[in-house]
Write a protein that holds these residues in place. Structure first.
Motif, mmCIF file in Angstrom:
data_model
loop_
_atom_site.group_PDB
_atom_site.id
_atom_site.type_symbol
_atom_site.label_atom_id
_atom_site.label_comp_id
_atom_site.label_asym_id
_atom_site.label_seq_id
_atom_site.Cartn_x
_atom_site.Cartn_y
_atom_site.Cartn_z
ATOM 1 N N SER A 106 -18.397 25.873 15.463
ATOM 2 C CA SER A 106 -17.384 25.267 16.318
ATOM 3 C C SER A 106 -17.272 26.009 17.635
ATOM 4 O O SER A 106 -17.622 27.185 17.741
ATOM 5 C CB SER A 106 -16.029 25.240 15.614
ATOM 6 O OG SER A 106 -15.559 26.553 15.352
ATOM 7 N N ASP A 107 -16.801 25.292 18.621
ATOM 8 C CA ASP A 107 -16.527 25.858 19.937
ATOM 9 C C ASP A 107 -15.065 25.564 20.212
ATOM 10 O O ASP A 107 -14.707 24.444 20.578
ATOM 11 C CB ASP A 107 -17.426 25.225 20.988
ATOM 12 C CG ASP A 107 -17.270 25.871 22.351
ATOM 13 O OD1 ASP A 107 -16.191 26.402 22.656
ATOM 14 O OD2 ASP A 107 -18.241 25.832 23.133
ATOM 15 N N ASN A 108 -14.230 26.560 20.023
ATOM 16 C CA ASN A 108 -12.791 26.364 20.161
ATOM 17 C C ASN A 108 -12.380 25.927 21.569
ATOM 18 O O ASN A 108 -11.455 25.130 21.730
ATOM 19 C CB ASN A 108 -12.047 27.643 19.781
ATOM 20 C CG ASN A 108 -12.183 27.983 18.312
ATOM 21 O OD1 ASN A 108 -12.398 27.105 17.475
ATOM 22 N ND2 ASN A 108 -12.040 29.261 17.989
ATOM 23 N N ALA A 109 -13.065 26.455 22.571
ATOM 24 C CA ALA A 109 -12.743 26.107 23.950
ATOM 25 C C ALA A 109 -12.982 24.628 24.232
ATOM 26 O O ALA A 109 -12.325 24.035 25.083
ATOM 27 C CB ALA A 109 -13.547 26.966 24.915
ATOM 28 N N LYS A 110 -13.918 24.037 23.516
ATOM 29 C CA LYS A 110 -14.259 22.632 23.707
ATOM 30 C C LYS A 110 -13.689 21.722 22.627
ATOM 31 O O LYS A 110 -13.921 20.515 22.652
ATOM 32 C CB LYS A 110 -15.774 22.460 23.749
ATOM 33 C CG LYS A 110 -16.451 23.155 24.918
ATOM 34 C CD LYS A 110 -17.952 22.915 24.896
ATOM 35 C CE LYS A 110 -18.636 23.570 26.075
ATOM 36 N NZ LYS A 110 -20.110 23.341 26.055
ATOM 37 N N ASN A 111 -12.956 22.311 21.683
ATOM 38 C CA ASN A 111 -12.418 21.548 20.554
ATOM 39 C C ASN A 111 -13.520 20.730 19.882
ATOM 40 O O ASN A 111 -13.333 19.554 19.562
ATOM 41 C CB ASN A 111 -11.281 20.628 21.007
ATOM 42 C CG ASN A 111 -10.029 21.384 21.379
ATOM 43 O OD1 ASN A 111 -9.774 22.480 20.887
ATOM 44 N ND2 ASN A 111 -9.228 20.797 22.261
ATOM 45 N N THR A 112 -14.633 21.378 19.670
ATOM 46 C CA THR A 112 -15.812 20.695 19.161
ATOM 47 C C THR A 112 -16.383 21.394 17.937
ATOM 48 O O THR A 112 -16.425 22.625 17.884
ATOM 49 C CB THR A 112 -16.895 20.610 20.245
ATOM 50 O OG1 THR A 112 -16.391 19.883 21.370
ATOM 51 C CG2 THR A 112 -18.139 19.905 19.729
ATOM 52 N N VAL A 113 -16.816 20.596 16.987
ATOM 53 C CA VAL A 113 -17.492 21.111 15.809
ATOM 54 C C VAL A 113 -18.898 20.527 15.779
ATOM 55 O O VAL A 113 -19.117 19.382 16.180
ATOM 56 C CB VAL A 113 -16.717 20.787 14.515
ATOM 57 C CG1 VAL A 113 -16.642 19.282 14.285
ATOM 58 C CG2 VAL A 113 -17.353 21.484 13.315
ATOM 59 N N TYR A 114 -19.843 21.326 15.309
ATOM 60 C CA TYR A 114 -21.235 20.914 15.271
ATOM 61 C C TYR A 114 -21.775 20.999 13.854
ATOM 62 O O TYR A 114 -21.307 21.783 13.037
ATOM 63 C CB TYR A 114 -22.096 21.810 16.160
ATOM 64 C CG TYR A 114 -21.634 21.910 17.590
ATOM 65 C CD1 TYR A 114 -22.041 20.984 18.540
ATOM 66 C CD2 TYR A 114 -20.791 22.939 17.992
ATOM 67 C CE1 TYR A 114 -21.622 21.081 19.855
ATOM 68 C CE2 TYR A 114 -20.362 23.044 19.301
ATOM 69 C CZ TYR A 114 -20.783 22.109 20.231
ATOM 70 O OH TYR A 114 -20.363 22.207 21.534
ATOM 71 N N LEU A 115 -22.773 20.200 13.599
ATOM 72 C CA LEU A 115 -23.520 20.310 12.356
ATOM 73 C C LEU A 115 -24.995 20.342 12.719
ATOM 74 O O LEU A 115 -25.558 19.326 13.127
ATOM 75 C CB LEU A 115 -23.235 19.146 11.411
ATOM 76 C CG LEU A 115 -23.908 19.257 10.034
ATOM 77 C CD1 LEU A 115 -23.287 20.410 9.241
ATOM 78 C CD2 LEU A 115 -23.781 17.960 9.249
ATOM 79 N N GLN A 116 -25.593 21.514 12.599
ATOM 80 C CA GLN A 116 -27.009 21.661 12.842
ATOM 81 C C GLN A 116 -27.758 21.374 11.550
ATOM 82 O O GLN A 116 -27.590 22.089 10.562
ATOM 83 C CB GLN A 116 -27.328 23.070 13.332
ATOM 84 C CG GLN A 116 -28.808 23.327 13.605
ATOM 85 C CD GLN A 116 -29.344 22.495 14.743
ATOM 86 O OE1 GLN A 116 -28.785 22.510 15.840
ATOM 87 N NE2 GLN A 116 -30.417 21.758 14.494
ATOM 88 N N MET A 117 -28.542 20.327 11.568
ATOM 89 C CA MET A 117 -29.285 19.897 10.400
ATOM 90 C C MET A 117 -30.754 20.236 10.582
ATOM 91 O O MET A 117 -31.372 19.818 11.554
ATOM 92 C CB MET A 117 -29.120 18.396 10.176
ATOM 93 C CG MET A 117 -27.668 17.926 10.122
ATOM 94 S SD MET A 117 -27.484 16.117 10.238
ATOM 95 C CE MET A 117 -28.371 15.581 8.784
ATOM 96 N N THR A 118 -31.301 20.981 9.656
ATOM 97 C CA THR A 118 -32.713 21.329 9.691
ATOM 98 C C THR A 118 -33.336 21.006 8.349
ATOM 99 O O THR A 118 -32.646 20.861 7.345
ATOM 100 C CB THR A 118 -32.925 22.815 10.019
ATOM 101 O OG1 THR A 118 -32.317 23.633 9.013
ATOM 102 C CG2 THR A 118 -32.331 23.167 11.368
ATOM 103 N N SER A 119 -34.666 20.905 8.345
ATOM 104 C CA SER A 119 -35.394 20.586 7.117
ATOM 105 C C SER A 119 -34.785 19.391 6.403
ATOM 106 O O SER A 119 -34.575 19.402 5.187
ATOM 107 C CB SER A 119 -35.416 21.798 6.182
ATOM 108 O OG SER A 119 -36.023 22.909 6.799
ATOM 109 N N VAL A 120 -34.507 18.359 7.158
ATOM 110 C CA VAL A 120 -33.816 17.207 6.594
ATOM 111 C C VAL A 120 -34.696 16.464 5.590
ATOM 112 O O VAL A 120 -35.929 16.499 5.666
ATOM 113 C CB VAL A 120 -33.331 16.239 7.685
ATOM 114 C CG1 VAL A 120 -32.318 16.934 8.582
ATOM 115 C CG2 VAL A 120 -34.498 15.709 8.506
ATOM 116 N N LYS A 121 -34.033 15.807 4.660
ATOM 117 C CA LYS A 121 -34.680 15.060 3.603
ATOM 118 C C LYS A 121 -34.189 13.615 3.623
ATOM 119 O O LYS A 121 -33.119 13.333 4.161
ATOM 120 C CB LYS A 121 -34.355 15.680 2.242
ATOM 121 C CG LYS A 121 -34.674 17.153 2.112
ATOM 122 C CD LYS A 121 -34.177 17.687 0.777
ATOM 123 C CE LYS A 121 -34.463 19.160 0.630
ATOM 124 N NZ LYS A 121 -33.956 19.692 -0.664
#
Length: 119
Positions: free
Chosen positions: A71-86
């Protein structure tokens, strides 16, 4: 007027990577825990990952080691980094957050963004 706006969904090949973003906007006093859920075809909605702080995160067993929530509190943003997806990761992904506003403390959901993993 509080909203969760998602972006980053799309089509990705098996083994590839994708990053989902969810930005909260509106008259926000504060934001508590944020999370990502997903719902595949014919399946119930399930918790994918949750973040309370950079030091407090948890993941579903099915994505542990492959996905990273941040998350980036300054931007009020949450991320989901997805790797090796199936292919099993194919689902509509929903952002969720506890948000304090003029309406009090409430649980908000994003509109959902489709992630499709091709074989």
């Amino acid at each position: 007027q509080v909203q969760l706006v998602e972006s980053g969904g799309g089509l990705v090949q098996t083994g590839g990577s994708l990053r989902l973003s969810c930005a909260a906007s509106g008259s926000i006093f504060s934001i508590g825990p944020m999370a990502w859920y997903r719902q595949g075809p014919g399946k119930p909605r399930e918790l994918v990952a949750r973040i309370r702080s950079s030091l407090s995160t948890n993941y579903a067993d099915s994505v542990k080691g492959r996905f990273t929530i941040s998350s980036d509190n300054a931007k009020n943003t949450v991320y989901l980094q997805m790797t090796s997806v199936k292919p099993e990761d194919t689902a509509v992904y929903y952002c969720n957050a506890l948000i304090s506003s003029a309406s009090g403390l409430n649980n908000f959901w994003g509109q959902g963004t489709q992630v499709a993993v091709s074989s």
